[in-house]
Design a protein around this motif. Structure first.
Motif, PDB file in Angstrom:
ATOM      1  N   GLN A 104       0.771  -1.168  -0.033  1.00  0.00           N
ATOM      2  CA  GLN A 104      -0.032  -0.228  -0.144  1.00  0.00           C
ATOM      3  C   GLN A 104       0.797   1.327  -0.008  1.00  0.00           C
ATOM      4  OE1 GLN A 104      -2.628  -1.002   3.266  1.00  0.00           O
ATOM      5  NE2 GLN A 104      -4.251  -1.252   2.212  1.00  0.00           N
ATOM      6  N   VAL A 105       2.019   1.226   0.672  1.00  0.00           N
ATOM      7  CA  VAL A 105       2.883   2.459   0.725  1.00  0.00           C
ATOM      8  C   VAL A 105       3.371   2.518  -0.700  1.00  0.00           C
ATOM      9  CG1 VAL A 105       5.138   3.188   1.478  1.00  0.00           C
ATOM     10  CG2 VAL A 105       3.638   2.117   3.225  1.00  0.00           C
ATOM     11  N   ARG A 106       3.798   1.642  -1.647  1.00  0.00           N
ATOM     12  CA  ARG A 106       4.230   1.822  -2.792  1.00  0.00           C
ATOM     13  C   ARG A 106       3.242   2.273  -3.812  1.00  0.00           C
ATOM     14  NH1 ARG A 106       7.728  -2.676  -0.995  1.00  0.00           N
ATOM     15  NH2 ARG A 106       6.178  -4.258  -1.333  1.00  0.00           N
ATOM     16  N   GLU A 107       1.987   1.877  -3.588  1.00  0.00           N
ATOM     17  CA  GLU A 107       0.950   2.165  -4.455  1.00  0.00           C
ATOM     18  C   GLU A 107       0.784   3.623  -4.299  1.00  0.00           C
ATOM     19  OE1 GLU A 107      -2.298  -0.232  -3.355  1.00  0.00           O
ATOM     20  OE2 GLU A 107      -1.508  -2.189  -4.393  1.00  0.00           O
ATOM     21  N   VAL A 108       0.688   4.220  -2.843  1.00  0.00           N
ATOM     22  CA  VAL A 108       0.628   5.439  -2.694  1.00  0.00           C
ATOM     23  C   VAL A 108       1.822   6.247  -3.301  1.00  0.00           C
ATOM     24  CG1 VAL A 108       0.597   7.339  -1.102  1.00  0.00           C
ATOM     25  CG2 VAL A 108      -0.894   5.368  -0.725  1.00  0.00           C
ATOM     26  N   LEU A 109       2.856   5.928  -3.462  1.00  0.00           N
ATOM     27  CA  LEU A 109       3.967   6.650  -3.946  1.00  0.00           C
ATOM     28  C   LEU A 109       3.878   6.724  -5.482  1.00  0.00           C
ATOM     29  CD1 LEU A 109       6.947   5.677  -1.440  1.00  0.00           C
ATOM     30  CD2 LEU A 109       6.175   7.805  -1.908  1.00  0.00           C
ATOM     31  N   ASP A 110       3.731   5.495  -6.069  1.00  0.00           N
ATOM     32  CA  ASP A 110       3.537   5.497  -7.298  1.00  0.00           C
ATOM     33  C   ASP A 110       2.297   6.219  -7.971  1.00  0.00           C
ATOM     34  OD1 ASP A 110       5.442   3.493  -7.664  1.00  0.00           O
ATOM     35  OD2 ASP A 110       3.814   1.927  -7.739  1.00  0.00           O
ATOM     36  N   ALA A 111       1.061   6.453  -7.383  1.00  0.00           N
ATOM     37  CA  ALA A 111       0.244   7.443  -7.647  1.00  0.00           C
ATOM     38  C   ALA A 111       0.650   8.874  -7.533  1.00  0.00           C
ATOM     39  CB  ALA A 111      -0.948   7.278  -6.804  1.00  0.00           C
ATOM     40  N   LEU A 112       1.303   9.108  -6.315  1.00  0.00           N
ATOM     41  CA  LEU A 112       1.911  10.441  -6.366  1.00  0.00           C
ATOM     42  C   LEU A 112       2.812  10.797  -7.288  1.00  0.00           C
ATOM     43  CD1 LEU A 112       2.503  10.673  -2.404  1.00  0.00           C
ATOM     44  CD2 LEU A 112       0.764  11.893  -3.514  1.00  0.00           C
ATOM     45  N   ALA A 113       3.688   9.887  -7.819  1.00  0.00           N
ATOM     46  CA  ALA A 113       4.600  10.094  -8.856  1.00  0.00           C
ATOM     47  C   ALA A 113       4.005  10.204 -10.217  1.00  0.00           C
ATOM     48  CB  ALA A 113       5.816   8.885  -8.907  1.00  0.00           C
ATOM     49  N   ALA A 114       3.162   9.371 -10.444  1.00  0.00           N
ATOM     50  CA  ALA A 114       2.219   9.696 -11.803  1.00  0.00           C
ATOM     51  C   ALA A 114       1.689  10.914 -11.632  1.00  0.00           C
ATOM     52  CB  ALA A 114       1.443   8.404 -11.706  1.00  0.00           C
ATOM     53  N   ALA A 115       1.095  11.507 -10.545  1.00  0.00           N
ATOM     54  CA  ALA A 115       0.508  12.922 -10.669  1.00  0.00           C
ATOM     55  C   ALA A 115       1.343  13.908 -10.601  1.00  0.00           C
ATOM     56  CB  ALA A 115      -0.392  12.893  -9.388  1.00  0.00           C
TER      57      ALA A 115
END
Length: 288
Positions: A104-115
């Motif tokens: 879940q941590v990595r998913e949040v960071l991936d979403a932040l990076a994508a945005a």
């Protein structure tokens, strides 16, 4: 990515849907603000609160105060929009409730990076469930951008079916596990909130307990709690003088890997801790 010398004694939750609270926060002697989009905001106010939080982060009007935003949890209808919005303004950290895994941590960071979030934006997972406590070490190690672990004592106590006793004995194991997980990766550990906003004695008791267990600071729900929290988590005069003595003894030694100060042997690990105390004290003094 956590700065061990940055004071995070007082970490105040503010409902981002409350304009008066956001304005008042500009004058509070608080170390960190958590602009809340989650528990403190009604569903019909979520979009307005999101916009207000982003405006506050981008305003440049909060001085030295660290600005973070607590988004809604993974799986809620607001989570993805929250991440996209805060990524655009780049708060110091994104506080993520109810995290239970490193994935879940990595998913949040991936979403932040994508945005388009800046790489300097860190993530603060909240440890609020039994599963999260058991996996706290994995969560902390989920990314080098995990800068703090935030203990959610109210939710955890409820899930454990434990009693809210004054000494917090049902939570002591979980509290220590969160500190251990944070320290294993060099992150900050933040204690949960104290609900009785008019009970300063009880607040101080919890702050002292958390400090003694190794927490760096405490999350708060009312501005009146900031002062006592700042006092308890700041290095005291005796601690500062002792740290100065340790550093002086180390720097004045004749050679070798140890020195003696007031009859006690000191090594590099003691000196590192003493220097951290002095750095934190200096950072606090510079804010006054």
């Amino acid at each position: 990515m956590s700065d061990p010398e940055q004071p995070r004694r007082s970490v105040l939750y503010l409902p981002a849907s409350n304009p008066r609270a956001l304005e008042k926060a500009k004058t509070l002697p608080v170390d960190t603000l958590v602009l809340d989009l989650e528990d403190a905001v009604a569903p019909e106010d979520k979009a307005a609160a999101r916009a207000a939080a982003c405006a506050a982060v981008g305003s440049g009007e909060y001085g030295h105060r660290e600005l973070t935003v607590r988004v809604n949890a993974v799986g809620t209808p607001w989570h993805e929009e929250d991440l996209a919005a805060v990524a655009a303004v780049g708060p110091d950290a994104v506080v993520v409730p109810k995290v239970e895994s490193a994935e879940q941590v990595r998913e949040v960071l991936d979403a932040l990076a994508a945005a388009g979030a800046p790489e300097t934006t860190t993530v603060w997972p909240m440890i609020e469930t039994a599963r999260a406590v058991v996996h706290a070490t994995d969560i902390a190690a989920g990314s080098d951008r995990v800068a703090a672990l935030v203990l959610g004592t109210n939710d955890l106590l409820a899930q454990l079916r434990a009693q809210p006793v004054a000494d917090r004995s049902p939570l002591l194991v979980a509290m220590s596990m969160v500190v251990l997980a944070a320290r294993a990766v060099g992150a900050v550990a933040l204690d949960g909130v104290y609900n009785a906003v008019r009970d300063e004695e009880g607040l101080r008791r919890e702050c002292e307990q958390a400090r003694d267990l190794g927490f760096d600071g405490k999350t708060l729900i009312h501005p009146t709690q900031v002062g006592p929290c700042n006092e308890v988590f700041a290095p005291g005069e005796t601690e500062v003088e002792a740290a100065k003595g340790v550093v002086a003894a180390w720097e004045g030694r004749d050679g070798g890997g140890v020195a003696v100060h007031e009859g006690q042997m000191i090594e590099e690990l003691h000196v590192a801790q003493a220097r951290r105390v002095l750095a934190v004290e200096r950072a606090i003094r510079e804010r006054r």
